[in-house]
Design an enzyme around this catalytic site. Structure first.
Site, PDB file in Angstrom:
ATOM      1  N   HIS A   5     -48.830 -27.610  37.793  1.00 30.81           N
ATOM      2  CA  HIS A   5     -50.277 -27.580  38.059  1.00 30.81           C
ATOM      3  C   HIS A   5     -51.042 -27.087  36.834  1.00 30.81           C
ATOM      4  CE1 HIS A   5     -49.256 -27.002  42.619  1.00 30.81           C
ATOM      5  NE2 HIS A   5     -48.809 -28.140  42.123  1.00 30.81           N
ATOM      6  N   HIS A  11     -52.716 -35.269  44.981  1.00 23.65           N
ATOM      7  CA  HIS A  11     -51.933 -34.171  44.424  1.00 23.65           C
ATOM      8  C   HIS A  11     -50.707 -34.701  43.686  1.00 23.65           C
ATOM      9  CE1 HIS A  11     -50.601 -30.067  43.883  1.00 23.65           C
ATOM     10  NE2 HIS A  11     -49.373 -30.510  44.143  1.00 23.65           N
ATOM     11  N   ASP A  52     -49.576 -33.779  39.903  1.00 20.65           N
ATOM     12  CA  ASP A  52     -48.229 -33.421  39.462  1.00 20.65           C
ATOM     13  C   ASP A  52     -47.743 -34.341  38.342  1.00 20.65           C
ATOM     14  OD1 ASP A  52     -47.914 -31.293  41.189  1.00 20.65           O
ATOM     15  OD2 ASP A  52     -46.760 -32.414  42.682  1.00 20.65           O
ATOM     16  N   HIS A  96     -41.082 -35.201  40.974  1.00 19.99           N
ATOM     17  CA  HIS A  96     -40.831 -34.520  39.709  1.00 19.99           C
ATOM     18  C   HIS A  96     -39.647 -35.099  38.942  1.00 19.99           C
ATOM     19  CE1 HIS A  96     -43.854 -31.545  40.488  1.00 19.99           C
ATOM     20  NE2 HIS A  96     -43.284 -31.174  41.619  1.00 19.99           N
TER      21      HIS A  96
END
Length: 267
Positions: free
Chosen positions: A78, A234, A238, A261
């Site tokens: 973030h 969001h 990321d 991720h």
């Protein structure tokens, strides 16, 4: 010609770590040109540093973790996203604990810190990573494609195994103002059914209804949402943070489907 930028002055903030549950103080300070983003663990002997680079990523399970020479910093994505979105090239991040504070689960607290510190232009040219030919990463049904484009745009699709959420797609060109307004406020999220599992794994110790959207069988428990597609926004947040580990702004179009991720790191 564009120039690199750093902060105009140091700025500090304190908060809880999402996964460690520890209270941590963070200070962002100006840094010299061509240094990039560097983390420093001031609570450890010798105050070891960790450069924000793909080679220092050691874990991508529910967050992005950096480590070097025995020092670790968790949940950097973030903050890295805010640096990318607000055009911060060089900065020193000092922490007195092992994790970046989570704030409200979005990047807005970090955007506000950057605005409070102000940006200073440096006498060094800003360089970019431009996509010259398509790049594709696929793992099962998850994928990321990167195409040549004049700016930076993202099209992100997520499929949620939930009767209400279903599929969400968000597409946008990401400039500094657009990032601060339409990406940074999007909060991290989790499913109520996964909370016990995360606790058994030693994760989400600092998680609460104040720093993450929690989704139950009937929908979001702590709404209202800031955007109708806040969850997939969001994921864009990321993505931008993970890719900023490359150390330079990207120029191209990214199309992601069901990524996360680990796939960001593979890209």
């Amino acid at each position: 010609m564009s120039h690199q930028r750093t902060l105009n002055q140091p700025v500090s903030w304190e908060g809880i770590g999402l996964h460690t549950g520890q209270q941590i103080r963070m200070t962002l300070s100006p840094s010299s040109a061509n240094r990039g983003v560097v983390f420093r663990r001031v609570d450890l002997p010798g105050s070891p540093t960790i450069e924000a680079r793909p080679g220092n990523v050691t874990n991508t399970q529910y967050a992005t973790t950096l480590a070097k020479n025995g020092a670790t910093v968790k949940t950097v994505e973030h903050l890295m996203s805010a640096f990318a979105g607000m055009g911060v090239d060089n900065v020193l991040v000092e922490l007195d604990g092992p994790e970046v504070p989570i704030g409200d689960g979005s990047a807005t607290p970090f955007v506000e810190l950057i605005r409070r510190a102000g940006l200073r232009r440096q006498f060094a040219p800003k360089t970019f990573l431009k996509i010259r030919q398509p790049i594709k990463v696929e793992v099962g049904t998850r994928s990321i494609y990167f195409f040549k484009y004049k700016g930076i745009s993202v099209i992100y699709t997520m499929y949620f195994d939930h009767p209400i959420l279903g599929e969400q797609t968000s597409a946008m060109e990401v400039g500094r103002e657009r990032y601060a307004r339409d990406v940074a406020p999007a909060r991290t999220f989790g499913f109520l059914r996964d909370v016990e599992m995360l606790h058994r794994m030693g994760l989400a110790k600092g998680g609460s209804l104040e720093n993450a959207l929690v989704i139950g069988e009937d929908g979001v428990l702590n709404g209202p949402l800031r955007f109708s597609d806040e969850l997939v926004r969001h994921k864009i947040l990321d993505l931008l943070g993970d890719l900023y580990l490359l150390g330079k702004p990207l120029v191209g179009t990214i199309i992601a489907q069901g990524a996360g991720h680990q796939l960001h790191l593979q890209l």
